[in-house]
Design a protein around this motif. Structure first.
Motif, short mmCIF file in Angstrom:
data_model
loop_
_atom_site.label_atom_id
_atom_site.label_comp_id
_atom_site.label_asym_id
_atom_site.label_seq_id
_atom_site.Cartn_x
_atom_site.Cartn_y
_atom_site.Cartn_z
N GLY A 1 0.83 -1.20 0.00
CA GLY A 1 0.00 0.00 0.00
C GLY A 1 0.86 1.24 0.00
N VAL A 2 0.43 2.23 -0.79
CA VAL A 2 1.10 3.53 -0.82
C VAL A 2 0.05 4.60 -0.55
CG1 VAL A 2 2.45 5.17 -2.18
CG2 VAL A 2 2.82 2.70 -2.48
N ALA A 3 0.24 5.34 0.52
CA ALA A 3 -0.69 6.40 0.91
C ALA A 3 -0.09 7.75 0.56
CB ALA A 3 -0.97 6.35 2.41
N ARG A 4 -0.91 8.58 -0.11
CA ARG A 4 -0.49 9.94 -0.46
C ARG A 4 -1.61 10.91 -0.06
NH1 ARG A 4 1.62 7.07 -5.04
NH2 ARG A 4 3.86 7.33 -5.17
N PRO A 5 -1.25 12.10 0.38
CA PRO A 5 -2.28 13.04 0.84
C PRO A 5 -3.13 13.58 -0.30
CG PRO A 5 -0.13 14.08 0.83
CD PRO A 5 0.10 12.63 0.50
N VAL A 6 -4.41 13.72 0.00
CA VAL A 6 -5.35 14.39 -0.89
C VAL A 6 -5.64 15.78 -0.32
CG1 VAL A 6 -7.71 14.33 -1.79
CG2 VAL A 6 -6.39 12.21 -1.60
N HIS A 7 -5.73 15.85 1.01
CA HIS A 7 -5.97 17.12 1.72
C HIS A 7 -5.28 17.04 3.07
CE1 HIS A 7 -8.00 20.52 3.58
NE2 HIS A 7 -8.25 19.73 4.61
N ARG A 8 -4.58 18.10 3.42
CA ARG A 8 -3.95 18.18 4.74
C ARG A 8 -4.26 19.54 5.33
NH1 ARG A 8 2.06 16.18 3.40
NH2 ARG A 8 1.73 17.79 1.86
N GLY A 9 -5.21 19.54 6.26
CA GLY A 9 -5.60 20.78 6.91
C GLY A 9 -5.12 20.81 8.34
N ARG A 10 -5.67 21.75 9.09
CA ARG A 10 -5.29 21.91 10.50
C ARG A 10 -6.03 20.92 11.39
NH1 ARG A 10 -5.49 24.55 15.07
NH2 ARG A 10 -7.44 25.67 15.06
N THR A 11 -7.24 20.52 10.99
CA THR A 11 -8.03 19.62 11.84
C THR A 11 -8.39 18.30 11.15
OG1 THR A 11 -10.11 20.65 11.14
CG2 THR A 11 -9.05 21.53 13.14
N MET A 12 -8.19 18.21 9.85
CA MET A 12 -8.49 16.97 9.13
C MET A 12 -7.44 16.71 8.06
SD MET A 12 -12.58 16.77 8.66
CE MET A 12 -12.79 15.09 9.17
N ALA A 13 -7.23 15.43 7.78
CA ALA A 13 -6.32 15.03 6.71
C ALA A 13 -6.94 13.84 5.99
CB ALA A 13 -4.96 14.67 7.26
N THR A 14 -6.85 13.85 4.66
CA THR A 14 -7.39 12.77 3.84
C THR A 14 -6.26 12.21 2.98
OG1 THR A 14 -9.57 13.78 3.77
CG2 THR A 14 -9.09 12.15 2.07
N TYR A 15 -6.17 10.88 2.96
CA TYR A 15 -5.15 10.19 2.17
C TYR A 15 -5.80 9.19 1.23
CZ TYR A 15 -1.26 12.08 4.80
OH TYR A 15 -0.33 12.94 5.34
N GLU A 16 -5.26 9.12 0.02
CA GLU A 16 -5.64 8.05 -0.92
C GLU A 16 -4.60 6.96 -0.79
OE1 GLU A 16 -6.99 7.81 -5.45
OE2 GLU A 16 -4.85 8.23 -5.22
N VAL A 17 -5.07 5.72 -0.72
CA VAL A 17 -4.17 4.58 -0.57
C VAL A 17 -4.41 3.64 -1.75
CG1 VAL A 17 -3.42 2.70 0.93
CG2 VAL A 17 -4.34 4.80 1.94
N VAL A 18 -3.33 3.35 -2.48
CA VAL A 18 -3.39 2.41 -3.59
C VAL A 18 -2.68 1.14 -3.14
CG1 VAL A 18 -2.67 1.94 -5.97
CG2 VAL A 18 -3.49 4.22 -5.32
N ILE A 19 -3.39 0.02 -3.21
CA ILE A 19 -2.84 -1.27 -2.81
C ILE A 19 -2.65 -2.13 -4.05
CG2 ILE A 19 -3.24 -3.35 -1.43
CD1 ILE A 19 -4.99 -1.58 0.43
N THR A 20 -1.44 -2.65 -4.22
CA THR A 20 -1.11 -3.47 -5.38
C THR A 20 -0.60 -4.84 -4.95
OG1 THR A 20 1.11 -2.51 -5.48
CG2 THR A 20 -0.57 -1.48 -6.86
N ASP A 21 -0.67 -5.80 -5.88
CA ASP A 21 -0.16 -7.15 -5.60
C ASP A 21 1.29 -7.27 -6.05
OD1 ASP A 21 -0.23 -7.47 -8.39
OD2 ASP A 21 -1.99 -8.78 -8.36
N ASP A 22 1.83 -8.49 -5.96
CA ASP A 22 3.23 -8.71 -6.31
C ASP A 22 3.55 -8.38 -7.77
OD1 ASP A 22 4.16 -9.55 -3.81
OD2 ASP A 22 3.54 -11.62 -4.17
N ASP A 23 2.54 -8.44 -8.64
CA ASP A 23 2.73 -8.12 -10.06
C ASP A 23 2.57 -6.63 -10.35
OD1 ASP A 23 3.18 -10.80 -10.74
OD2 ASP A 23 1.02 -11.17 -10.96
N GLY A 24 2.25 -5.85 -9.32
CA GLY A 24 2.04 -4.42 -9.51
C GLY A 24 0.64 -4.06 -9.96
#
Length: 138
Positions: free
Chosen positions: A100-123
């Motif tokens: 899994g690789v998590a990257r921010p979508v929104h980073r505020g002062r009181t909330m943060a949202t991350y998108e997480v892409v999960i891949t298998d051994d083949d990518g």
């Protein structure tokens, strides 16, 4: 190191806490900008032998929460509490390790949202999830 910094370090060294540790989650990279972790498929399957969708959600919430907590330290709100998660399961996995690789979508002062892409051994993409965390102070 203060309590908040200890908590973030504890997330990293334990695979995101007791559940992450039990599921075999290992974090290999962590910053507010990107969190990477792996989880074995074996031991985290549903009755049909496929990776359990809930296991994918645990991996996603773990990675997103670590990123959010690390971002929260920069705005004096070092504790991240998940308030929303959704996941789309694209493909099943029966063996190996998912990453899994998590990257921010929104980073505020009181909330943060991350998108997480999960891949298998083949990518190949297994799951795409979005986790939103409330940031709380010490």
């Amino acid at each position: 190191m203060d309590i908040a910094a200890d908590a973030v370090e504890g997330l990293f060294t334990s695979g995101g806490g007791a559940l992450g540790e039990r599921m075999g989650i290992e974090l290999s990279e962590a910053s507010p900008d990107r969190v990477v972790g792996t989880m074995p498929v074996v031991g985290n399957t549903q009755p049909y032998g496929l990776l359990h969708g809930g296991a994918s959600c645990v991996l996603a919430e773990t990675l997103g929460s670590v990123g959010a907590a690390m971002h929260g330290q920069t705005v004096d709100r070092p504790f991240a509490v998940g308030v929303d998660i959704n996941a789309t399961h694209h493909k099943g996995a029966r063996s190996g390790v998912v990453t899994g690789v998590a990257r921010p979508v929104h980073r505020g002062r009181t909330m943060a949202t991350y998108e997480v892409v999960i891949t298998d051994d083949d990518g190949d993409r297994v799951c795409t999830a979005r986790i939103t965390c409330l940031l709380r102070g010490a």
